[in-house]
Design an enzyme around this catalytic site. Sequence first.
Site, PDB file in Angstrom:
ATOM      1  CB  THR A  12      22.547  80.697  66.273  1.00 12.41           C
ATOM      2  OG1 THR A  12      23.024  81.705  66.059  1.00 12.41           O
ATOM      3  CG2 THR A  12      21.012  80.301  66.336  1.00 12.41           C
TER       4      THR A  12
ATOM      5  CG  HIS B 121      32.165  83.110  63.805  1.00  5.79           C
ATOM      6  ND1 HIS B 121      31.062  82.490  64.459  1.00  5.79           N
ATOM      7  CD2 HIS B 121      31.562  84.354  63.818  1.00  5.79           C
ATOM      8  CE1 HIS B 121      29.969  82.847  64.643  1.00  5.79           C
ATOM      9  NE2 HIS B 121      30.249  84.183  64.338  1.00  5.79           N
TER      10      HIS B 121
ATOM     11  CB  CYS C 107      19.768 103.692  59.205  1.00  5.94           C
ATOM     12  SG  CYS C 107      21.354 104.137  60.290  1.00  5.94           S
TER      13      CYS C 107
END
Length: 461
Positions: free
Chosen positions: A70, A196, A320
Amino acid sequence: MPYFDAASAAPLHPVARQALLASLDEGWADPARLYREGRRARLLLDAAREAAAEAVGCRPDELVFTPSGTRAVHAGISGVLAARRRVGNRLVVSAVEHSSVLHAAETHAAAGGAVTEVPVGRSGAVDAARFAAALDSGTALACLQSANHEVGTEQPVAEAAEACRAAGVPLLVDAAQSLGWGPVDGDWSLLTASAHKWGGPAGVGLLAVRKGVRFAPQGPSDERESGRAPGFENLPAIVAAAASLRAVRAEAETEGARLRALVDRIRARVPELVPDVEVVGDPVRRLPHLVTFSCLYVDGETLLHELDREGFSVSSGSSCTSSTLTPSHVLRAMGVLSEGNVRVSLPAGTAAEDVDRFLDVLPRVVAEVRERLGAPAAAAAPTAAGGPLVVDALGKRCPIPVIELAKVFGEVPMGGTVTVLSDDEAARLDIPAWCEMRGQEYVGEEPSPRGGTAYVVRRVS
């Protein structure tokens, strides 16, 4: 317990573990120092950079290590936008980029910049011609992932890179999901990745910036990593990341073919074993280890919990299971079903027996969840008469609005309509997707006088 979520984080590769432990003893010193321990640390850092650059397909001095993928994305985007601000302030991205890219785009827009989001088709792939058409003389940077993190679809990076080159626009490629499987094709300008994802330790990202690309690092900097990633390098993790990248690349052809066969089995068998399922993503141009499917009339969070109880770790892009309580932006951009979404991403070494057991367990688990939710067992035949129906599902989360629609659809005559009232954002995606799967006509939506949205469906078969 079978772990089927390698797209989120792959298990630590044995080579990464060995390199990490070894470099904890050898690589603790400051690689910027000239004494013996510092020189030893510098040798380890240089070797790791050379190995990573070879895997990426760039020069070692074009690659820096960052604290995460990121951070690499944010540094890459902000650095190019700042350096090319006299050219223009437009940022072009695809609608299915990783959230790190989209968050950077939001920040750019909030600061007064322009952002063009290029849509994708139902397979999740951007059209190369449409991507090229979004580039103009004021475009400072374009971003396109190499492969999607949720559905595995590969993007036409080489074609996009060619268009960017012709337009004089740098292209940043987020290769987090694909770099472990091979280099990224095309004449890209910047590339980012995260260790990762391929079995390296967390906390290591890569940022490659080709020579000749105008780049101005933003924020305070120091002498570390060419000023593009300030702070003391986590050398043991960097060494382990580079070592594991080289190792997984050596295994990629053989293991990729084996996992692709297992994923092909899942893609073929799930729709045969479980009714009302949509397998999403491109069936051919895709990552070898990843498959995503969505089940009608299923609460995704409940389904994942039940699979976890059966011993399977999978993930979802369903609304959800998101902290934002909105449908996955990837599934929304594709226009596919979001409810009951399951992403299976197999790590290296996955046994065929584990996949077979997953296929044995899945039908029963889905059936049990559907039964608890009161889902219809089968599509009802149309009646000969009856007027327009209204289903009030306000205040109810998907899949309940879709379940209520299916329950009453048998009361609708051919050509008749059902209006579903819902204030759940997921219904905007799932009701049209239900129509697509059932061969019915989605008429459209309009504001409901009672709040929420009225979705209109017409029976045509």
